[in-house]
Design a protein around this motif. Structure first.
Motif, mmCIF file in Angstrom:
data_model
loop_
_atom_site.group_PDB
_atom_site.id
_atom_site.type_symbol
_atom_site.label_atom_id
_atom_site.label_comp_id
_atom_site.label_asym_id
_atom_site.label_seq_id
_atom_site.Cartn_x
_atom_site.Cartn_y
_atom_site.Cartn_z
ATOM 1 N N PHE A 119 0.828 -1.199 0.000
ATOM 2 C CA PHE A 119 0.000 0.000 0.000
ATOM 3 C C PHE A 119 0.863 1.250 0.000
ATOM 4 O O PHE A 119 2.018 1.233 0.426
ATOM 5 C CB PHE A 119 -0.945 0.019 1.213
ATOM 6 N N ASP A 120 0.286 2.318 -0.486
ATOM 7 C CA ASP A 120 0.929 3.623 -0.462
ATOM 8 C C ASP A 120 -0.156 4.690 -0.511
ATOM 9 O O ASP A 120 -0.921 4.735 -1.483
ATOM 10 C CB ASP A 120 1.894 3.784 -1.641
ATOM 11 N N ASN A 121 -0.234 5.483 0.535
ATOM 12 C CA ASN A 121 -1.236 6.543 0.640
ATOM 13 C C ASN A 121 -2.647 5.960 0.566
ATOM 14 O O ASN A 121 -3.100 5.320 1.501
ATOM 15 C CB ASN A 121 -1.001 7.604 -0.435
ATOM 16 N N THR A 122 -3.355 6.111 -0.547
ATOM 17 C CA THR A 122 -4.731 5.621 -0.636
ATOM 18 C C THR A 122 -4.872 4.393 -1.540
ATOM 19 O O THR A 122 -5.991 3.991 -1.856
ATOM 20 C CB THR A 122 -5.655 6.730 -1.171
ATOM 21 N N THR A 123 -3.773 3.802 -1.953
ATOM 22 C CA THR A 123 -3.817 2.698 -2.908
ATOM 23 C C THR A 123 -3.370 1.384 -2.271
ATOM 24 O O THR A 123 -2.371 1.342 -1.551
ATOM 25 C CB THR A 123 -2.919 2.989 -4.129
ATOM 26 N N VAL A 124 -4.114 0.317 -2.543
ATOM 27 C CA VAL A 124 -3.729 -1.034 -2.141
ATOM 28 C C VAL A 124 -3.418 -1.839 -3.398
ATOM 29 O O VAL A 124 -4.205 -1.849 -4.350
ATOM 30 C CB VAL A 124 -4.855 -1.733 -1.350
ATOM 31 N N TRP A 125 -2.260 -2.494 -3.401
ATOM 32 C CA TRP A 125 -1.833 -3.331 -4.511
ATOM 33 C C TRP A 125 -1.865 -4.797 -4.066
ATOM 34 O O TRP A 125 -1.652 -5.114 -2.902
ATOM 35 C CB TRP A 125 -0.408 -2.990 -4.940
ATOM 36 N N VAL A 143 -6.294 -2.793 -6.018
ATOM 37 C CA VAL A 143 -7.551 -3.355 -5.533
ATOM 38 C C VAL A 143 -8.576 -2.236 -5.574
ATOM 39 O O VAL A 143 -8.613 -1.376 -4.684
ATOM 40 C CB VAL A 143 -7.399 -3.914 -4.111
ATOM 41 N N PRO A 144 -9.409 -2.188 -6.606
ATOM 42 C CA PRO A 144 -10.223 -0.995 -6.851
ATOM 43 C C PRO A 144 -11.269 -0.702 -5.784
ATOM 44 O O PRO A 144 -11.570 0.456 -5.499
ATOM 45 C CB PRO A 144 -10.877 -1.292 -8.204
ATOM 46 N N THR A 145 -11.822 -1.748 -5.170
ATOM 47 C CA THR A 145 -12.901 -1.544 -4.208
ATOM 48 C C THR A 145 -12.467 -0.702 -3.018
ATOM 49 O O THR A 145 -13.256 0.067 -2.466
ATOM 50 C CB THR A 145 -13.428 -2.907 -3.706
ATOM 51 N N ILE A 146 -11.201 -0.818 -2.621
ATOM 52 C CA ILE A 146 -10.740 -0.098 -1.438
ATOM 53 C C ILE A 146 -9.668 0.937 -1.734
ATOM 54 O O ILE A 146 -9.230 1.647 -0.828
ATOM 55 C CB ILE A 146 -10.220 -1.078 -0.358
ATOM 56 N N SER A 147 -9.219 1.039 -2.965
ATOM 57 C CA SER A 147 -8.268 2.095 -3.312
ATOM 58 C C SER A 147 -9.021 3.416 -3.443
ATOM 59 O O SER A 147 -10.145 3.471 -3.957
ATOM 60 C CB SER A 147 -7.541 1.760 -4.621
ATOM 61 N N ASN A 148 -8.404 4.473 -2.941
ATOM 62 C CA ASN A 148 -8.988 5.824 -2.975
ATOM 63 C C ASN A 148 -10.220 5.969 -2.095
ATOM 64 O O ASN A 148 -11.005 6.902 -2.257
ATOM 65 C CB ASN A 148 -9.314 6.236 -4.413
ATOM 66 N N PRO A 182 -13.252 -6.998 -1.333
ATOM 67 C CA PRO A 182 -13.161 -6.530 0.050
ATOM 68 C C PRO A 182 -14.524 -6.114 0.602
ATOM 69 O O PRO A 182 -15.351 -5.536 -0.104
ATOM 70 C CB PRO A 182 -12.221 -5.332 -0.057
ATOM 71 N N ILE A 183 -14.724 -6.426 1.880
ATOM 72 C CA ILE A 183 -15.949 -6.065 2.572
ATOM 73 C C ILE A 183 -15.585 -5.493 3.934
ATOM 74 O O ILE A 183 -14.619 -5.914 4.568
ATOM 75 C CB ILE A 183 -16.883 -7.289 2.700
ATOM 76 N N ASN A 184 -16.329 -4.501 4.368
ATOM 77 C CA ASN A 184 -16.055 -3.856 5.648
ATOM 78 C C ASN A 184 -16.369 -4.795 6.808
ATOM 79 O O ASN A 184 -17.429 -5.408 6.856
ATOM 80 C CB ASN A 184 -16.878 -2.578 5.768
ATOM 81 N N VAL A 185 -15.414 -4.904 7.730
ATOM 82 C CA VAL A 185 -15.546 -5.763 8.903
ATOM 83 C C VAL A 185 -15.796 -4.875 10.117
ATOM 84 O O VAL A 185 -15.095 -3.880 10.319
ATOM 85 C CB VAL A 185 -14.277 -6.609 9.116
ATOM 86 N N SER A 186 -16.757 -5.221 10.916
ATOM 87 C CA SER A 186 -17.146 -4.398 12.056
ATOM 88 C C SER A 186 -16.238 -4.641 13.255
ATOM 89 O O SER A 186 -16.409 -5.599 14.002
ATOM 90 C CB SER A 186 -18.600 -4.681 12.437
ATOM 91 N N VAL A 187 -15.244 -3.770 13.411
ATOM 92 C CA VAL A 187 -14.347 -3.805 14.565
ATOM 93 C C VAL A 187 -14.545 -2.510 15.351
ATOM 94 O O VAL A 187 -14.411 -1.422 14.788
ATOM 95 C CB VAL A 187 -12.871 -3.931 14.136
#
Length: 481
Positions: free
Chosen positions: A103-109, A139-144, A193-198
């Motif tokens: 990852f870097d800033n707002t991007t996940v690879w 990973v487009p769903t969670i990048s940016n 990716p899906i948001n996990v409730s923590v």
């Protein structure tokens, strides 16, 4: 310390019911990967001082991100696929069984194997010979979505911690057979990716074989997934609850005086977990382990009866009331002094069945302590002077005693490099049965080199492990690492 004289039980980084298969072999074809994974954690990735990534070793699913599936026994930089003649810049990364996240800033690879959807890329096959990527993909769903603060690649699943609207949130994807994604059942695989409730503001995530951990900004830890050995932090073994499909708080121990300890780091590998806990009254840090510890990877030493206690969580719970700190070989607790103000980041780095700890020594330099399995010399603590080369000549540099260590012991093979350095060791990393340490801005490695994950070709007439710390580049004078 234990000497192994019989067949060694192989525990997959995740589950006892599966067998880890590794070793030398031919590389897969150029465009088709094996349809079943039988080699795991047999490659290496390191980050240079410019935050660029380099990789070497097993490449059956494109883990080296070099545009092929050919194994390479030499470290090479990973290129940014979107910017010509530019290396992939990353703020952080994580190496899974056969996939990598960065990852870097707002991007996940993500790249490597996509079995069970662990890369999180829509439209990419999740089974069969095309279930991989040999170049980094966003990973487009969670990048940016927000600022990425951490990623964790497990055996077959992935996690990311991302700050959204000022609060750190967890996203999970991939295999969910044991609830390790954290979104509950009955879905056993999440391709995206899906948001996990923590609860709380998550700042760090960790992924083991089939379980997951998250740490919040106030020092609390949550765990979920496969819990047969208590690795998810729920040591209620009496109820035989082996799966927690949603996050639950891990009951961290308090100080002797009852003050809550604050988690400053979490780590997970296979079927065990670790956390660095800070005593706010002294600023001392101690390492606490839970889960499967048959090979000493919990670092618990011996109990008051003199019997080994680095075993399964059932024994840890029944005999030791759940959580205990890592001990040194002299019986004292391994301590991180001045945890919040030390000149280096003191940390733990788990491999498949062994652990490295970066500790600030009394000389003001970073030193490495290790414990757990040592079949490939990954602890960096011993050799067998009676071992010989295949031609019968003495070979003390490549000798190996097959044993494990239940207590933390200093990696003596690094002493010469530390003595000649200004800061000593400044970072550590472990994957599979291989260990790495950064000294004088150069990365060195030792242990398993079965697939060239130390950046060296394996001669056919010698063992496949290396007991001396070697530079990960053939010529370290070519530039700082």
């Amino acid at each position: 310390m234990k000497i192994l004289t019989g067949t060694r039980l192989l525990v997959l980084s995740g589950l006892l019911s599966l067998t880890l298969i590794s070793g030398c072999g031919s590389s897969t074809s150029k465009n088709s990967a094996s349809t079943s994974e039988n080699v795991f954690y047999s490659y290496g990735v390191f980050q240079d001082q410019n935050n660029d990534l380099w990789a070497a070793g097993y490449n059956g699913y494109g883990q080296l991100a070099n545009g092929s599936l050919a194994n390479i026994a030499a470290f090479a930089p990973i290129s940014d696929p979107l910017v010509k003649d530019t290396l992939l810049h990353a703020a952080g990364y994580s190496s899974g069984a056969n996939h990598v996240l960065a990852f870097d800033n707002t991007t996940v690879w993500a790249w490597g194997s996509n079995f069970s959807g662990r890369l999180g890329i829509a439209g990419l096959a999740t089974s069969g010979s095309k279930a991989y990527s040999f170049i980094p993909l966003q990973v487009p769903t969670i990048s940016n979505v927000g600022k990425v603060v951490g990623v964790a690649a497990g055996w077959k699943h992935s996690l990311a911690a991302i700050v959204v609207s000022g609060v750190g949130k967890v996203y999970g994807w991939g295999d969910n057979t044991y609830g390790q994604v954290g979104y509950g059942f009955p879905v056993t695989q999440w391709d995206l990716p899906i948001n996990v409730s923590v609860p709380g503001d998550v700042v760090e995530v960790a992924a083991g074989g089939g379980h997951s951990l998250a740490r919040t900004s106030d020092g609390k830890v949550y765990g979920w997934g496969y819990n047969f050995y208590g690795q998810a932090g729920q040591l209620n073994i009496a109820n035989n609850n082996a799966i927690y499909a949603t996050p639950y708080p891990v009951p961290l121990p308090t100080t002797v005086g009852g003050t809550p300890r604050v988690a400053t780091q979490i780590a997970a590998a296979g079927s065990y977990s670790l956390a660095v806990l800070r005593d706010p009254t002294t600023d001392e840090g101690t390492i606490w382990g839970w889960g499967y510890g048959l090979y000493g990877q919990l670092g618990l030493g011996v109990n008051s009866l003199g019997a080994p206690i680095a075993v399964t969580a059932q024994v840890v719970q029944d005999d030791l009331n759940k959580f205990y700190p890592v001990k040194k070989s002299d019986g004292t607790t391994l301590v991180f002094q001045n945890l919040s103000s030390a000149s280096i980041r003191q940390k733990v780095a788990p491999g498949q069945l062994h652990v490295l700890a970066l500790v600030l020594g009394s000389d003001g330099k970073g030193h490495v302590y290790s414990w757990g399995d040592n079949e490939k010399g990954q602890l960096g603590i011993s050799t067998d002077p009676n071992r010989t080369k295949p031609d019968g000549s003495p070979d003390p540099g490549e000798a190996q005693v097959t044993f494990w260590n239940e207590s933390a012991q200093e990696a003596t093979i690094l002493k010469g490099l530390i003595a000649s350095s200004t800061q000593g060791v400044t970072d550590v990393y472990a994957i599979g049965n291989t260990s790495y340490a950064k000294i004088n801005n150069h990365w060195y490695g030792w242990g398993d080199n079965n697939w060239g994950q130390l950046g060296r070709t394996i001669p056919t007439n010698t063992v496949s492990y290396i007991l001396k710390p070697i530079s990960l580049l053939l010529d370290p004078s070519t530039g700082p690492l």
